[in-house]
Enzyme design. Sequence first.
Site, PDB file in Angstrom:
ATOM      1  N   GLY A 120       0.843  -1.187   0.000  1.00  0.00           N
ATOM      2  CA  GLY A 120       0.000   0.000   0.000  1.00  0.00           C
ATOM      3  C   GLY A 120       0.880   1.240   0.000  1.00  0.00           C
ATOM      4  O   GLY A 120       1.990   1.214   0.543  1.00  0.00           O
TER       5      GLY A 120
ATOM      6  N   GLN B 199       2.881  10.026   1.243  1.00  0.00           N
ATOM      7  CA  GLN B 199       4.180   9.372   1.423  1.00  0.00           C
ATOM      8  C   GLN B 199       5.159   9.715   0.300  1.00  0.00           C
ATOM      9  O   GLN B 199       6.353   9.456   0.426  1.00  0.00           O
ATOM     10  CB  GLN B 199       4.016   7.851   1.494  1.00  0.00           C
TER      11      GLN B 199
ATOM     12  N   CYS C 259       5.302  -0.004   7.611  1.00  0.00           N
ATOM     13  CA  CYS C 259       5.020   1.157   6.766  1.00  0.00           C
ATOM     14  C   CYS C 259       6.280   1.502   5.985  1.00  0.00           C
ATOM     15  O   CYS C 259       7.371   1.524   6.556  1.00  0.00           O
ATOM     16  CB  CYS C 259       4.604   2.332   7.655  1.00  0.00           C
ATOM     17  N   LEU C 260       6.133   1.788   4.698  1.00  0.00           N
ATOM     18  CA  LEU C 260       7.309   2.105   3.875  1.00  0.00           C
ATOM     19  C   LEU C 260       8.015   3.369   4.360  1.00  0.00           C
ATOM     20  O   LEU C 260       9.194   3.548   4.098  1.00  0.00           O
ATOM     21  CB  LEU C 260       6.897   2.267   2.405  1.00  0.00           C
TER      22      LEU C 260
ATOM     23  N   HIS D 208      -5.015   1.506   7.464  1.00  0.00           N
ATOM     24  CA  HIS D 208      -3.668   2.066   7.613  1.00  0.00           C
ATOM     25  C   HIS D 208      -3.458   3.206   6.598  1.00  0.00           C
ATOM     26  O   HIS D 208      -2.971   4.284   6.951  1.00  0.00           O
ATOM     27  CB  HIS D 208      -2.634   0.947   7.402  1.00  0.00           C
ATOM     28  N   GLU D 209      -3.863   2.963   5.347  1.00  0.00           N
ATOM     29  CA  GLU D 209      -3.655   3.976   4.299  1.00  0.00           C
ATOM     30  C   GLU D 209      -4.571   5.185   4.506  1.00  0.00           C
ATOM     31  O   GLU D 209      -4.154   6.322   4.288  1.00  0.00           O
ATOM     32  CB  GLU D 209      -3.870   3.372   2.908  1.00  0.00           C
TER      33      GLU D 209
ATOM     34  N   HIS E   3      -3.081   7.635   6.775  1.00  0.00           N
ATOM     35  CA  HIS E   3      -2.060   8.500   6.169  1.00  0.00           C
ATOM     36  C   HIS E   3      -2.681   9.795   5.644  1.00  0.00           C
ATOM     37  O   HIS E   3      -2.065  10.859   5.708  1.00  0.00           O
ATOM     38  CB  HIS E   3      -1.369   7.793   4.995  1.00  0.00           C
TER      39      HIS E   3
HETATM   40 ZN    ZN Z   1       2.115   3.496   5.931  1.00  0.00          ZN
END
Ligand code: ZN
Length: 190
Positions: free
Chosen positions: A45, A50, A98-99, A140-141, A144
């Site tokens: 994701g 991000q 998370c990236l 989660h997304e 963000h």
């Molecule tokens: Zn994330």
Amino acid sequence: MIFRIIAYGDPVLKKVCEEVPENYKNLQELIDNMYETMYNANGVGLAAPQIGELLRLFIIDSGALDEEREDLEPIKKVFINPIILKRKGKDFAYNEGCLSIPDVREDIIRPPAILVEYYDEKGELIEEAFDGVNARIIQHECDHLDGRLFTDYITPLQKQMLKKQLRDISKGWVKVDYPMRFPVSKRKRA
Ligand code: ZN
């Protein structure tokens, strides 16, 4: 084009994103580049903030998840201006990563099922129910887009134990195999 993924500690990740306007130009290009960026980083994701775009948009490909799970029906989707209409079921813990926060994983508690309203990349308004891992990634997304990270949910003790690791990430003192943008320039460790 592969974007740099913004690392933990950058104030951009704490901002509430704006809705994607109807006439947003280069939407498909942005989506294509986000997929390229996400796959390059082996993510499942990626949210627009991000990569520094403060827009309410994220992509998911849960088929890229390298674990076989009964509660996983892989999806590959773009979510534009999503709203979680309902959350259902008994909260459960799932190990999230998370990236933007490389090498950090924590058990986060969230409900297992959601009903989401969103636009797809063709501009169609969709109402769809998700559960299991997909519901988890979507929540989660969605966070963000409101400037929330999974580290905002952990206990003070967990946070204390992660303090050094999070600080190192925010200073660029972390080894990652995908391009990242760190809040302060990379310096040699004293
Ligand atoms: Zn994330």
